[in-house]
Scaffold this active site. Structure first.
Site, PDB file in Angstrom:
ATOM      1  N   ARG A 175      37.522-111.840  24.537  1.00 42.59           N
ATOM      2  CA  ARG A 175      38.035-110.511  24.916  1.00 42.59           C
ATOM      3  C   ARG A 175      39.135-110.024  23.982  1.00 42.59           C
ATOM      4  O   ARG A 175      40.101-109.378  24.409  1.00 42.59           O
ATOM      5  CB  ARG A 175      38.532-110.491  26.374  1.00 42.59           C
ATOM      6  CG  ARG A 175      37.501-110.905  27.385  1.00 42.59           C
ATOM      7  CD  ARG A 175      36.287-109.971  27.423  1.00 42.59           C
ATOM      8  NE  ARG A 175      35.282-110.543  28.285  1.00 42.59           N
ATOM      9  CZ  ARG A 175      34.258-111.292  27.832  1.00 42.59           C
ATOM     10  NH1 ARG A 175      34.072-111.506  26.538  1.00 42.59           N
ATOM     11  NH2 ARG A 175      33.392-111.791  28.676  1.00 42.59           N
ATOM     12  N   SER A 225      35.177-107.512  35.758  1.00 39.04           N
ATOM     13  CA  SER A 225      36.080-108.625  36.080  1.00 39.04           C
ATOM     14  C   SER A 225      37.521-108.163  35.904  1.00 39.04           C
ATOM     15  O   SER A 225      37.890-107.649  34.845  1.00 39.04           O
ATOM     16  CB  SER A 225      35.837-109.802  35.130  1.00 39.04           C
ATOM     17  OG  SER A 225      34.533-110.278  35.304  1.00 39.04           O
ATOM     18  N   GLU A 295      42.133-108.669  32.635  1.00 44.64           N
ATOM     19  CA  GLU A 295      41.181-108.272  31.598  1.00 44.64           C
ATOM     20  C   GLU A 295      41.174-106.745  31.505  1.00 44.64           C
ATOM     21  O   GLU A 295      41.110-106.176  30.422  1.00 44.64           O
ATOM     22  CB  GLU A 295      39.773-108.786  31.936  1.00 44.64           C
ATOM     23  CG  GLU A 295      38.750-108.357  30.902  1.00 44.64           C
ATOM     24  CD  GLU A 295      37.416-109.083  31.043  1.00 44.64           C
ATOM     25  OE1 GLU A 295      37.397-110.273  31.420  1.00 44.64           O
ATOM     26  OE2 GLU A 295      36.394-108.432  30.767  1.00 44.64           O
TER      27      GLU A 295
HETATM   28  C1  LIG Z   1      30.311-103.328  36.585  1.00 50.56           C
HETATM   29  C2  LIG Z   1      30.956-103.795  35.311  1.00 50.56           C
HETATM   30  C3  LIG Z   1      30.496-104.931  34.684  1.00 50.56           C
HETATM   31  C4  LIG Z   1      31.092-105.384  33.498  1.00 50.56           C
HETATM   32  N1  LIG Z   1      30.612-106.502  32.916  1.00 50.56           N
HETATM   33  C5  LIG Z   1      31.190-106.947  31.777  1.00 50.56           C
HETATM   34  C6  LIG Z   1      30.701-108.128  31.138  1.00 50.56           C
HETATM   35  O1  LIG Z   1      29.746-108.753  31.579  1.00 50.56           O
HETATM   36  N2  LIG Z   1      31.320-108.537  30.005  1.00 50.56           N
HETATM   37  C7  LIG Z   1      32.375-107.852  29.464  1.00 50.56           C
HETATM   38  O2  LIG Z   1      32.899-108.272  28.411  1.00 50.56           O
HETATM   39  N3  LIG Z   1      32.852-106.740  30.044  1.00 50.56           N
HETATM   40  C8  LIG Z   1      32.284-106.275  31.177  1.00 50.56           C
HETATM   41  N4  LIG Z   1      32.773-105.135  31.770  1.00 50.56           N
HETATM   42  C9  LIG Z   1      33.957-104.461  31.200  1.00 50.56           C
HETATM   43  C10 LIG Z   1      33.656-103.360  30.169  1.00 50.56           C
HETATM   44  O3  LIG Z   1      32.395-102.758  30.398  1.00 50.56           O
HETATM   45  C11 LIG Z   1      33.702-103.907  28.737  1.00 50.56           C
HETATM   46  O4  LIG Z   1      34.982-104.437  28.427  1.00 50.56           O
HETATM   47  C12 LIG Z   1      33.373-102.818  27.700  1.00 50.56           C
HETATM   48  O5  LIG Z   1      33.270-103.408  26.444  1.00 50.56           O
HETATM   49  C13 LIG Z   1      34.427-101.721  27.626  1.00 50.56           C
HETATM   50  O6  LIG Z   1      33.904-100.675  26.837  1.00 50.56           O
HETATM   51  P1  LIG Z   1      34.328 -99.165  27.107  1.00 50.56           P
HETATM   52  O7  LIG Z   1      33.616 -98.324  26.108  1.00 50.56           O
HETATM   53  O8  LIG Z   1      34.135 -98.799  28.514  1.00 50.56           O
HETATM   54  O9  LIG Z   1      35.873 -99.231  26.755  1.00 50.56           O
HETATM   55  P2  LIG Z   1      37.063 -98.471  27.532  1.00 50.56           P
HETATM   56  O10 LIG Z   1      37.206 -99.016  28.904  1.00 50.56           O
HETATM   57  O11 LIG Z   1      36.896 -97.002  27.387  1.00 50.56           O
HETATM   58  O12 LIG Z   1      38.300 -98.945  26.634  1.00 50.56           O
HETATM   59  C14 LIG Z   1      38.684-100.301  26.630  1.00 50.56           C
HETATM   60  C15 LIG Z   1      39.687-100.495  25.479  1.00 50.56           C
HETATM   61  O13 LIG Z   1      39.008-100.315  24.254  1.00 50.56           O
HETATM   62  C16 LIG Z   1      39.644 -99.311  23.467  1.00 50.56           C
HETATM   63  N5  LIG Z   1      38.589 -98.578  22.781  1.00 50.56           N
HETATM   64  C17 LIG Z   1      37.454 -98.062  23.311  1.00 50.56           C
HETATM   65  N6  LIG Z   1      36.694 -97.523  22.343  1.00 50.56           N
HETATM   66  C18 LIG Z   1      37.362 -97.696  21.191  1.00 50.56           C
HETATM   67  C19 LIG Z   1      37.105 -97.353  19.832  1.00 50.56           C
HETATM   68  N7  LIG Z   1      35.977 -96.719  19.468  1.00 50.56           N
HETATM   69  N8  LIG Z   1      38.029 -97.678  18.888  1.00 50.56           N
HETATM   70  C20 LIG Z   1      39.166 -98.327  19.226  1.00 50.56           C
HETATM   71  N9  LIG Z   1      39.471 -98.676  20.488  1.00 50.56           N
HETATM   72  C21 LIG Z   1      38.571 -98.368  21.455  1.00 50.56           C
HETATM   73  C22 LIG Z   1      40.386 -98.424  24.470  1.00 50.56           C
HETATM   74  O14 LIG Z   1      41.499 -97.782  23.865  1.00 50.56           O
HETATM   75  C23 LIG Z   1      40.826 -99.466  25.493  1.00 50.56           C
HETATM   76  O15 LIG Z   1      42.015-100.092  25.073  1.00 50.56           O
HETATM   77  C24 LIG Z   1      32.186-104.665  32.946  1.00 50.56           C
HETATM   78  C25 LIG Z   1      32.648-103.498  33.588  1.00 50.56           C
HETATM   79  C26 LIG Z   1      32.037-103.064  34.755  1.00 50.56           C
HETATM   80  C27 LIG Z   1      32.534-101.808  35.394  1.00 50.56           C
END
Ligand SMILES: Cc1cc2nc3c(=O)[nH]c(=O)nc-3n(C[C@H](O)[C@H](O)[C@H](O)COP(=O)(O)OP(=O)(O)OC[C@H]3O[C@@H](n4cnc5c(N)ncnc54)[C@H](O)[C@@H]3O)c2cc1C
Length: 300
Positions: A175, A225, A295
């Site tokens: 992560r 998580s 996380e």
């Molecule tokens: C139901 C559910 C299940 C999930 N299962 C998993 C799993 O199995 N494994 C897992 O690892 N995660 C899981 N997640 C968490 C999440 O989906 C991941 O961490 C995902 O990678 C976050 O991506 P996002 O685009 O939503 O980022 P965001 O939530 O929008 O942002 C997260 C962080 O990334 C930064 N960020 C986003 N995009 C960029 C970019 N282009 N450049 C620079 N910084 C950026 C943001 O500033 C922030 O700090 C889950 C979430 C949910 C709701």
């Protein structure tokens, strides 16, 4: 208007911009208050111009993907919130690689890989984030992580230049990536996949999705998580052993289905979730001596 120049850039690119809008519906937690400005850019050029303008003018800004790993304050966010997505979501094949805009959803990327009979991405099916957010977090599941499949990314550096970075420089670990906590914006990600058999890829993806449905409270809003996996232990087990399964504060609850998830049962506020998190950390530490680390990322 304070944000006039941002509005001008958005208008020039045909990007969506709104003022004093509640961010909750953009987030998987359905939590978060009124933000000054929300922009949904539709190209790398639009992103670069808006970010550069914010940097130049000293305007606070946040760069978000699909908002699936964040918890936004009930007071919203001041400044400009840039949410990658909208039309900034292309996925294109080059050889066995998929080159993806940062705003492309992992679901779309997995489906494209399947349709193109490319294997390697299946583990990410069901992670609701974007390519950019996934790389930022080094998202992973079911024995795979971004580290296994990313080849390079293009990003907007803090000096305003666009650079390319190979996987070996990205410091990808659990992560975490070199982008974590920095002001660099990931613009696109190239995933290196291999030739596969479409039906086998589809079967693996379906299996993974079924396992998610069986174990995770996908019927409720959440940020996945809540805590990272501590060394040698599982957060969900520790929370359960501390008797906190089903624990409720306001509209938030430790999921009955999976104690590692805090869910929004309806009307949960950021404060409710923060109180649950604090209570969990305190009780788990008292019972096990293990300090849980979030996380999800709190914003505002
Ligand atoms: C139901 C559910 C299940 C999930 N299962 C998993 C799993 O199995 N494994 C897992 O690892 N995660 C899981 N997640 C968490 C999440 O989906 C991941 O961490 C995902 O990678 C976050 O991506 P996002 O685009 O939503 O980022 P965001 O939530 O929008 O942002 C997260 C962080 O990334 C930064 N960020 C986003 N995009 C960029 C970019 N282009 N450049 C620079 N910084 C950026 C943001 O500033 C922030 O700090 C889950 C979430 C949910 C709701």
């Amino acid at each position: 208007m304070e944000y006039g120049s941002i509005a001008d850039i958005a208008k020039k690119h045909g990007a969506r911009i709104s003022y004093n809008e509640i961010i909750a519906p953009y987030t998987s937690f359905n939590i978060g208050g009124v933000c000054d400005v929300i922009v949904v850019p539709n190209s790398a050029e639009c992103i670069c111009e808006i970010v550069s303008e914010c940097r130049e003018k000293g305007i606070r800004y946040y760069f978000l993907g699909k908002c699936t790993n964040i918890l936004v304050s009930d007071d919203g966010l001041r400044g400009v919130v840039i949410i990658a997505g909208g039309d900034y979501n292309s996925v294109r094949r080059e050889g066995n690689d998929l080159i993806c805009d940062a705003g492309a959803s992992l679901t779309r990327i997995c489906n494209t890989a399947k349709n193109e009979s490319l294997t390697g991405m299946e583990f990410a099916y069901g992670i609701p984030g974007s390519a950019g957010g996934g790389l930022y977090m080094n998202a992973g599941a079911f024995g795979g992580e971004m580290k296994d499949v990313v080849l390079y990314c293009d990003y907007l550096d803090t000096d305003g230049s666009i650079k390319r970075m190979g996987k070996e420089e990205m410091q990808l670990s659990y992560r975490h990536s070199i982008f974590t906590g920095t002001d660099r914006i990931i613009l696109s990600v190239c995933f290196e996949l291999g030739p596969g058999v479409k039906d086998e890829i589809a079967a693996k993806m379906n299996d993974i999705m079924q396992r998610r449905r069986d174990k995770q409270p996908l019927e409720y809003p959440s940020a996945g998580s809540t805590f990272k996996r501590p060394d040698g232990a599982f957060a969900a087990r520790l929370i359960q052993d501390s008797g906190l399964k089903g624990y409720v504060v306001g509209g938030a609850q430790v999921s009955e289905k999976h104690s590692g998830f805090v869910i929004n049962r309806g009307g949960a506020t950021c404060d409710d979730v923060c109180r649950i998190i604090d209570d969990i950390k305190e009780k788990v530490y008292a019972d096990s001596g293990i300090q849980l680390e979030c996380e999800l990322i709190k914003m505002g």
